[in-house]
Write an enzyme that holds these catalytic residues in place. Structure first.
Site, PDB file in Angstrom:
ATOM      1  CG  HIS A  42      15.371  65.089  59.023  1.00 50.96           C
ATOM      2  ND1 HIS A  42      14.883  65.523  60.296  1.00 50.96           N
ATOM      3  CD2 HIS A  42      14.381  64.128  58.542  1.00 50.96           C
ATOM      4  CE1 HIS A  42      13.648  64.686  60.677  1.00 50.96           C
ATOM      5  NE2 HIS A  42      13.525  64.030  59.335  1.00 50.96           N
ATOM      6  CG  HIS A  48      13.948  59.799  56.337  1.00 56.19           C
ATOM      7  ND1 HIS A  48      13.267  60.562  55.446  1.00 56.19           N
ATOM      8  CD2 HIS A  48      13.653  60.323  57.580  1.00 56.19           C
ATOM      9  CE1 HIS A  48      12.702  61.558  56.150  1.00 56.19           C
ATOM     10  NE2 HIS A  48      12.854  61.322  57.441  1.00 56.19           N
ATOM     11  CG  ASP A  89       5.788  63.904  59.796  1.00 57.76           C
ATOM     12  OD1 ASP A  89       6.418  64.152  58.935  1.00 57.76           O
ATOM     13  OD2 ASP A  89       5.860  62.565  60.191  1.00 57.76           O
ATOM     14  CE1 TYR A 148      12.849  66.686  64.697  1.00 54.17           C
ATOM     15  CE2 TYR A 148      14.981  66.020  63.644  1.00 54.17           C
ATOM     16  CZ  TYR A 148      13.895  65.826  63.875  1.00 54.17           C
ATOM     17  OH  TYR A 148      13.173  64.675  63.807  1.00 54.17           O
ATOM     18  NE  ARG A 196       6.532  57.708  58.174  1.00 50.10           N
ATOM     19  CZ  ARG A 196       6.944  59.035  58.772  1.00 50.10           C
ATOM     20  NH1 ARG A 196       6.759  60.011  57.778  1.00 50.10           N
ATOM     21  NH2 ARG A 196       7.200  59.127  59.948  1.00 50.10           N
ATOM     22  CD  GLU A 246      11.871  66.203  56.944  1.00 53.76           C
ATOM     23  OE1 GLU A 246      12.237  64.992  56.493  1.00 53.76           O
ATOM     24  OE2 GLU A 246      11.040  66.296  57.888  1.00 53.76           O
TER      25      GLU A 246
END
Length: 345
Positions: A175, A101, A248, A177, A76, A310
Site C-alpha cells: 500500500h 485490509h 479508489d 503511496y 474491502r 495495489e
C-alpha cells in the site's frame, strides 16, 4: 549494492537497500512498511517519492496504511462476511459494516521475521510470517513469504508466496503511496496515467463493488491513452464522486501485457511502470488523506498528495460471480509478483 540495518524505536529494525544508481529503499520489519524510496529525477537528483510518517510510532495504527504489506485480504470484504461451503464466516468489521485490509488481524500490524541478501546485481529482504488468525475468524494457518528486491535496473520487485492448511481467502498487496514530484505535499493532479485495462468495478456509496464491470470507454476511467489524474478527480463523474473526488477502484488488467500501468510526472521526468501477475490493481488517489497525518520532514499530508497501485485479486469475488477467485486451498501455493520500474522521460 548494499544492505544495512539498524534498530529503531519499539525494538523494530529498519533495513536500507541501496543500488549503484542512486536508488534506495527503506523497509521496517513491522508491517513490512516501506518508509522511504529515493529515485533520481531527470537531472540526477535523488528524492524520496513515497509518503511516510514523521513519527515511527504512528505505524502502530497506520490508518492510511502508508507503505504497508496488506493481507490476509487486501481491500474491502462486504459486510465483513463470506461463505465457505455452506458455512457463513463472520469477520470483525473494521470500516463501518465492512472489513478493510485484514482489519485488526492485518499483516500491516504484524512483526515479520526478516533476512537480507545481496548479490552483484540486486539486494533485498525476505519477510516471513506464520499466523493463525482464527481469533478474527479467518480459517486456517497461513505461512507467508514476501521478498522485496532492489535491482541495478531501478526495479523494486515484490514476490509473494503463501500456503495454508485450510481453505481460506487470501490476496496480498503493498500500500505504498507514490508522489513522483519528490514533494510529498504536492498534488498528484498533474501525473499522467496510462493503463492496459479491461474495465473497472463499479462502487456503491460505501465503496463496495456492485459486481458490475464498466468498460470506462471514453470517460475518466479510460486510461488507454495518457490521462491526467485531475481529469478524473475533477470530472463530476458519479464514480469519482463516490470515491471522494478521485479514484479508489479495482481495474481488471489485460492478461499478458507488458507495462500494464505507466505513470509519468512531467516536471521531474520520473516514470513509474508496473507489471504484475495479479489479475488487477486498485488505483487509489489518496482521497482520504488530510493534515492529521504528519509526514517525514514534518510536512502534513493533503488530499491527493499520493497515489497507490495495489496489485491484487478482487475480494469482491467472495460475493460476485465472474471475477478472479482469491481462495487458497491446502496443497496449493499462492505465488505472485509485482514489479515497479523507475525511469526518466
Amino acid at each position: 549494492m548494499q544492505v544495512t540495518k539498524r534498530s529503531v524505536k519499539n525494538d523494530w529494525t529498519l533495513f536500507t537497500l541501496e543500488n549503484d544508481r542512486g536508488m534506495s529503499l527503506d523497509v521496517l520489519d513491522f508491517g513490512g512498511v516501506v518508509t522511504r524510496l529515493t529515485v533520481p529525477d531527470r537531472h540526477g537528483k535523488s528524492e524520496n517519492i513515497v509518503l511516510a510518517f514523521d513519527d515511527i510510532d504512528d505505524y502502530k495504527k497506520n490508518k492510511p496504511y502508508f507503505g504497508a504489506l496488506i493481507g490476509p485480504v487486501a481491500g474491502r470484504i462486504q459486510q465483513a462476511m463470506f461463505t465457505l461451503g455452506e458455512k457463513k464466516i463472520n469477520l470483525k468489521p473494521s470500516e463501518g459494516r465492512h472489513e478493510l485490509h485484514g482489519g485488526e488481524a492485518g499483516y500491516h500490524q504484524k512483526l515479520w521475521n526478516v533476512e537480507s541478501f545481496q548479490t552483484d546485481t540486486e539486494v533485498g529482504v525476505v519477510l516471513q510470517g506464520s499466523w493463525n488468525d482464527r481469533a478474527y475468524n479467518y480459517p486456517g494457518s497461513v505461512q507467508v513469504t514476501v521478498t522485496y528486491t532492489l535491482t541495478n535496473d531501478n526495479e523494486w520487485i515484490i514476490a509473494y508466496q503463501a500456503i495454508t492448511d485450510e481453505m481460506t481467502p487470501l490476496t496480498l498487496t503493498n500500500h505504498t503511496y507514490f508522489n513522483l514530484t519528490g514533494d510529498r505535499t504536492h498534488s498528484i493532479a498533474g501525473h499522467q496515467v496510462q493503463m492496459k485495462s479491461e474495465g473497472y468495478l463499479e462502487l456503491d456509496e460505501e465503496l463496495i463493488p456492485t459486481g458490475l464491470i464498466d468498460s470506462g470507454n471514453g470517460g475518466p476511467f479510460d486510461f488507454s491513452r495518457e490521462r491526467l489524474i485531475k481529469s478524473g478527480s475533477g470530472s463530476g463523474h458519479k464514480q469519482n464522486q463516490v470515491a471522494g473526488d478521485g479514484y479508489d477502484h479495482y481495474f481488471l488488467l489485460k492478461k499478458g501485457s507488458a507495462e500494464q500501468v505507466r505513470v509519468k510526472e512531467p516536471t521531474s521526468g520520473r516514470v513509474l511502470s508496473m507489471e504484475t501477475t495479479q489479475p488487477g490493481v486498485v488505483f487509489y488517489t489518496g482521497n482520504g488523506l488530510n493534515e492529521d497525518f504528519v509526514l517525514s520532514d514534518g510536512k502534513k499530508a493533503k488530499k491527493h498528495s499520493g497515489f497507490c497501485l495495489e496489485a491484487q485479486g478482487p475480494p469482491a469475488s467472495l460475493h460476485h460471480k465472474g471475477l478472479p477467485s482469491i481462495w487458497l486451498k491446502p496443497g496449493e501455493e499462492y505465488k505472485h509478483q509485482t514489479v515497479y520500474r523507475f525511469s526518466m522521460d
